[in-house]
Design an enzyme around this catalytic site. Structure first.
Site, PDB file in Angstrom:
ATOM      1  N   GLN A 130      30.855  56.340 -14.683  1.00 31.43           N
ATOM      2  CA  GLN A 130      31.955  55.391 -14.488  1.00 31.43           C
ATOM      3  C   GLN A 130      32.190  54.570 -15.761  1.00 31.43           C
ATOM      4  OE1 GLN A 130      30.701  54.492  -9.944  1.00 31.43           O
ATOM      5  NE2 GLN A 130      32.383  53.210 -10.641  1.00 31.43           N
TER       6      GLN A 130
ATOM      7  N   GLU B  15      39.372  47.649  -4.316  1.00 29.29           N
ATOM      8  CA  GLU B  15      38.205  47.211  -3.552  1.00 29.29           C
ATOM      9  C   GLU B  15      38.529  46.177  -2.485  1.00 29.29           C
ATOM     10  OE1 GLU B  15      35.274  48.179  -7.269  1.00 29.29           O
ATOM     11  OE2 GLU B  15      36.140  46.209  -7.111  1.00 29.29           O
TER      12      GLU B  15
ATOM     13  N   ARG C  45      32.213  49.763  -3.839  1.00 33.06           N
ATOM     14  CA  ARG C  45      33.639  49.472  -3.650  1.00 33.06           C
ATOM     15  C   ARG C  45      33.923  47.974  -3.594  1.00 33.06           C
ATOM     16  NH1 ARG C  45      37.785  53.639  -1.208  1.00 33.06           N
ATOM     17  NH2 ARG C  45      39.649  52.636  -1.964  1.00 33.06           N
ATOM     18  N   CYS C  46      33.310  47.257  -4.539  1.00 33.99           N
ATOM     19  CA  CYS C  46      33.639  45.840  -4.635  1.00 33.99           C
ATOM     20  C   CYS C  46      33.277  45.381  -6.029  1.00 33.99           C
ATOM     21  CB  CYS C  46      32.872  45.015  -3.609  1.00 33.99           C
ATOM     22  SG  CYS C  46      31.106  44.924  -3.905  1.00 33.99           S
TER      23      CYS C  46
END
Lengths: 283, 809
Positions: B240, B763, B387-388
């Site tokens: 990522q 997110e 996802r945050c």
């Protein structure tokens, strides 16, 4: 997630299957859809030096519907769902099959694999006990028939000998109302609790009832007492309570990620009550 | 068609710029199976590496015998810590300032830990080799409870004890105990205690945000290829943050950075799982150097769930104070954070608990204090932001539960309580008690819109009737109305306070316009499914007036893309998106000079209009961007060098603060614990909306992962440290079957400091969704006395709640 190396056999007739089984004994296993065996091999929990793929063996994939219904061991859950005559004659099969795994798995998963493996999570064993089915196995000494209600000894332990192959299940065309009720956490999951019920109604009373439960013990549980509790009653609240109470004496669930024993027993009771109510409404 | 017939609207539409639901350009390859993922990479002579992993959660290793494994056909090498130690590579630094064993150095600290690396001709031989490695373990006492860890004499990490036997200092200050990692404090301790002590009403609650896992469809993996002739290492992987990986690999290995090329190919979902550096990367690089051949390592699903990147595992204790009429006066939060065997959280270095200090939420809370204690246990390392943005789901869950608990304490409607305490529109920019400056917001407008959309009063009336019916024995189903108003903090971040291991968290975009009026833009980020190739081209189309369809977006190759910190924490649009707009504006500035020259007017006498520069007051006199591009390369223009290129490195002045209002209506069968989502309404405000269709997709995906976490998804351990949920049979990954219909809605409050006003959205639905689902469960039982029950709200836990409340009697 890679199995140990193995020899892959793909015989074209049952004689070929049996000769490999006789030759290799414990080291050989037959495979139908592979949805129980292959994951176990990938986890290296099952060591199968000789894997015998049954898919080229003829004569195992038929469905015949008459007073007796016979389903070949290689019939898939998808075949069952799509077979209209079978669904008319024994609607509980389609209702149950639609609750097994997911469509992709049902294209591969077979009746024979589902009942023969002895996995307490599988749905077909309990269903076959409810229908009082007979399993046909064939081995070096020929064919023999084993009642579904006597087939299961413990988890993964059955009345089938290592050198025998399941070829078919058969049962009398069911009468009366049916229901297959299953609680699961998600699509593809084994049951938290499942109940198969067939009920025959005579006037306003129950003439006979057959009840089997899934994934609530190390084998499927055919509860004769639960069925008996309904016979002769109008299947009212009290009768259902009695049936549930009888069933609870026969199951022996263990704690797992689905929940503790008390929860499973409670849900088993709720699921059975709902199954009885639905089957009765259809009887 | 004559040019006059083309309206301005037509010209805008043909660009497919910002605000248009442009179809994703990535999907042609993804939907045809033509993506190029790391496991699709096949090189001549490529080997395959895989790990021998510990079956124990805590054990001493007394011996490793690799001789039988070396006899397995196809096995070429077996690496252990002893082989890596001379290179100094048996441990590696973590993103959190701790260090982590690459291969077990004398002991193991969690089940599944990497013990030896088997290198073989193919993955089948590697798997057989793994079986043949004999490791002797001596079991040690296992600690899976962080509170026990802080009391225990058992020393998990020998390196946490100084020579005098007392705890040594950690990366973030002194340790309180040898199993303690850090304490992080934020806000005003004494004033907060005072406010709470003197408050008219105080609500107190403890909650556990369970351990879970991002579980992307594609697991982690890499291919390392060391070219011994030119000394160049190429590393493909599921990264990522490819540029950060290049720098870290250089720092760890000593290979000069120009000799390392990191490539992130197509990535099948990240969700934070692919931010960190894992032992598989280091071992693959070493194995390639040792063998002189490319080496591939790919996790299987169990490896992924059990070892790389768990999320959450926060034990949160809160106190919230208010006046009798519901005005919040203070908030106190203490967190015991279970980090597992190594502190491998992926947070900006100055924030060991991430942005947990956004836990005052959407509310005007004048006084607050936060304290986080990080603890070692015998569990896998990680602590990633699933996802945050960093620990924001934990923060939002905490405050949204505390609001509900306070509503119970005040006997007040939870919507009303929120409205009383929302930060008002005119208070922005708003300086929060725990330090952040919220850039913008209009919470009341969003909330009222949401309440009207779901007919909140009608729902409450229905719920009231349902409770009466339930008590009268007419139904066995309860109705829960889950509310959440979340404020996110994303777009990390300003280099002045956001860095990872000293790497500033700016991002970048480099644009080259081709002579015929098409373009390529490269960014420091990397899409994992977000659709960057679609949306960044839309930003550029609007900024430079060339059609999005004529703009290629490229990311992930460190030899070609400008340096950037990658994609996570919803930072791509806030940071790289801003860099893209700024680089586009540099292009436009040069284009303006060229246009003025071509039109024979002064620079100030032309102005930009969609896809061209026009002479002010004479719109019939213009040069299109396409014409300007050609002239830039092919016409000698006095005082202007040829070419049309720009690069921008964007250091954001502040974070962005997306927000939203969610409502979940849930039916609960109290006898089986089965839940059914009847309605889910999600209003998101992510500022300027670049591609509404992609936003909608992001909302659906994030809500689905929120549903998973709230209703069943967990990484559970038994007392011996065995992972109980290591396969997808038990780890809940929802399918279409389990997912309800989602209603999406929006308001638009642009970020005042972002060049295009965008805030990031990937997110938000996860951050807001988790407490919304959870609050619905809690709300269903509120009338029967429930205050708090921990997630995941799976069937048996909901059943247990009903049972404990006497609803089965």
């Amino acid at each position: 997630m890679i199995p140990a190396s193995f020899e892959y056999h793909r015989p074209t007739d049952m004689a070929g299957v049996l000769s490999i089984l006789v030759e290799h004994g414990d080291d050989a296993r037959v495979m139908a859809g592979g949805h129980s065996l292959i994951p176990m091999m990938k986890l290296r929990m099952a060591d199968v030096p000789h894997l015998i793929d049954l898919q080229d063996v003829g004569g195992l994939a038929g469905i015949t519907v008459g007073d007796t219904i016979t389903i070949g061991a290689m019939v898939t859950q998808s075949d069952i769902i799509l077979h209209d005559a079978l669904a008319d004659a024994a609607p509980i099969l389609r209702e149950a099959s639609l609750q097994i795994a997911d469509p992709q798995v049902r294209y591969m998963g077979t009746v024979g694999g589902n009942v023969a493996n002895g996995d307490p999570g599988n749905d077909m064993p309990g269903l076959m006990q409810c229908l009082d089915a007979t399993f046909t196995v064939v081995g070096p000494n020929g064919e023999r028939k084993i009642p579904a209600r006597e087939f299961y000894e413990a988890a993964y332990m059955t009345g089938r000998e290592d050198d025998e192959v399941m070829t078919a299940v058969s049962f009398a065309k069911p009468v009366g109302g049916h229901a297959y009720e299953k609680q699961k956490r998600k699509i593809g999951d084994y049951a938290t609790a499942a109940a198969a019920v067939q009920i025959v109604k005579d006037g306003g009373t129950c003439a006979s009832a057959s009840i089997a439960m899934t994934n609530l013990s190390d084998t499927p549980v055919y509860s004769a007492a639960a069925g008996d509790a309904l016979v002769g009653t109008s299947v009212d609240g009290d009768a259902i309570k009695a049936a549930v109470s009888a069933m609870l004496n026969d199951i022996d669930p263990v704690e797992d990620n689905r929940g503790p024993v008390a929860f499973k027993r409670h849900v088993a009771g709720v699921i059975l009550a709902r199954a009885i109510e639905r089957a009765w409404s259809r009887a | 068609m004559k040019d006059e017939a083309v309206t301005r609207e037509d010209r805008v539409a043909s660009l497919k710029g910002m605000g248009c639901s442009r179809k994703r350009v990535e999907d042609a390859r993804f939907t045809q199976g033509k993506g190029n993922y790391v496991d699709d990479i096949k090189l001549d002579g490529m080997l395959f590496g895989d790990f021998v992993r510990s079956p124990y959660a805590h054990a001493k290793i007394t011996n490793i015998d690799t001789s039988a494994a070396m006899e397995v056909p196809g096995v070429l090498a077996v690496l252990t810590a002893a082989d890596l130690a001379p290179l100094g590579l048996h441990w590696m630094p973590t993103l959190a300032g701790d260090k982590q064993m690459v291969l077990a150095d004398g002991k193991v600290l969690f089940q599944g830990q990497e013990v030896a690396f088997v290198v073989a001709e193919d993955r089948y031989a590697a798997a057989d080799g793994i079986e043949a490695v004999e490791v002797e373990y001596e079991e040690l006492p296992v600690i899976v409870d962080p509170f026990e860890a802080l009391q225990s004499d058992v020393i998990l990490r020998p390196d946490t004890v100084g020579e005098d036997g007392s705890p040594s200092d950690g990366a973030h200050g002194p340790r309180k105990h040898h199993n303690h990692i850090f304490t992080w404090e934020c806000g005003d301790k004494d004033p907060t205690e005072q406010v709470i002590a003197n408050a008219e009403v105080v609500a107190e609650e403890s909650m556990y945000y369970h351990r879970t896992h991002p579980c992307p469809l594609e697991t982690c993996g890499c291919v390392a290829s060391m070219d011994k002739v030119n000394g160049k290492l190429t590393l493909w992987g599921t990264f990522q943050a490819p540029h950060a990986i290049r720098t870290v690999v250089s720092l760890i290995s000593g290979i000069e950075e120009h000799n390392i090329r990191v490539i992130s190919p197509d990535i099948g979902g990240g969700f934070g799982n692919k931010v960190g550096a894992y032992p598989g990367y280091v071992c693959s690089v070493v194995a390639s150097i040792v063998t002189g051949k490319p080496v591939k390592w790919i996790e299987d699903r169990m490896d992924n769930l059990m070892t790389t990147a768990f999320a959450r595992d926060y034990w949160m204790k809160g106190r919230i104070s208010a006046t009798k009429d519901g005005k919040i006066t203070g908030l106190h939060c203490h967190v015991t954070a279970d980090h597992g065997g190594f502190d491998a959280c992926a947070d900006p270095t100055k924030f060991p608990a991430g942005f947990m200090n956004i836990c005052t939420g959407s509310y005007d809370i004048p006084t607050a204090f936060l304290e986080v204690d990080g603890v070692y246990t015998n569990k896998a390392p990680g602590g990633v932001s699933y996802r945050c943005s960093f620990r924001v789901t934990e923060a939002v869950y905490f405050i949204e539960r505390m609001i509900e608990v306070l509503a119970i304490e005040l006997d007040m409607d939870a919507s009303e309580l929120r409205k009383i305490n929302f930060i008002k529109k005119e208070q922005f920019p708003y300086k929060a008690a725990l330090g952040w400056e919220y850039d913008s917001g209009d919470y009341h407008t969003a909330w009222d819109k949401a309440m009207n959309a779901v007919d909140y009063d009608g729902l409450r009336a229905e719920q009231k009737q349902r409770i009466e019916d339930f008590k009268a024995g007419k139904t066995r189903k309860l109705l829960g109305i889950g509310l959440t108003h979340f404020t996110e903090i994303v777009g990390a971040g300003p280099v002045k306070n956001c860095d990872i291991l000293g790497l500033g968290m700016f991002d970048s975009c480099e644009i080259r316009i081709h002579p015929t009026g098409s373009a390529i833009a490269r960014l420091g980020t990397i899409s994992q499914g977000q659709g960057h190739a679609t949306t960044f081209a839309q930003i550029l189309a609007s900024e430079i007036g060339l059609p999005a369809d004529s703009i290629t977006i490229e990311e992930g190759d460190t030899d070609t893309a400008p340096y950037g910190l990658g994609t996570y924490g919803s930072r791509s649009t806030p940071v790289a998106g801003a860099a893209t707009a700024m680089a586009g504006r540099k292009i436009r500035a040069k284009a303006q000079m060229i246009a003025a020259y071509l039109l024979e007017v002064h620079d100030d006498d032309v102005e930009f209009d969609v896809d061209r520069f026009v002479v002010k007051g004479a719109p019939e006199k213009f040069k299109t961007m396409k014409e300007i591009a050609f002239a830039a390369y092919n016409q000698a223009i006095p005082g202007i060098e040829p070419g049309l290129e720009a690069v921008s490195y964007y250091d954001p002045p502040n974070m962005t603060y997306p927000f939203g209002a969610y409502v979940c209506v849930m039916e609960i069968d109290v006898d089986t614990g089965v839940t059914d989502i009847r309605q889910f309404y999600a209003l998101d405000d992510c500022g300027t909306r670049i591609n509404p269709m992609i936003i909608e997709g992001q909302i659906h995906g994030g809500l689905t992962e929120a549903l998973a976490v709230a209703l069943g998804q967990e990484i559970a351990y038994d007392d011996m440290g065995n992972v109980k949920t290591g396969t997808l049979m038990d780890f809940f990954l929802p399918t279409a079957w389990e997912v309800p219909n989602y209603e999406t809605d929006h308001t638009v409050t642009p970020s005042p400091h972002h060049p295009i006003g965008a805030k990031g959205v990937g997110e938000s639905p996860h951050v807001g969704g988790v407490p919304c689902f959870s609050n619905a469960v809690h709300d269903a039982f509120r009338a029967f006395g429930l205050r708090q029950t921990n997630m995941p709200h799976d069937h048996w836990r909901i059943w247990r709640t009903a049972n404990e409340l006497g609803l089965h009697d």
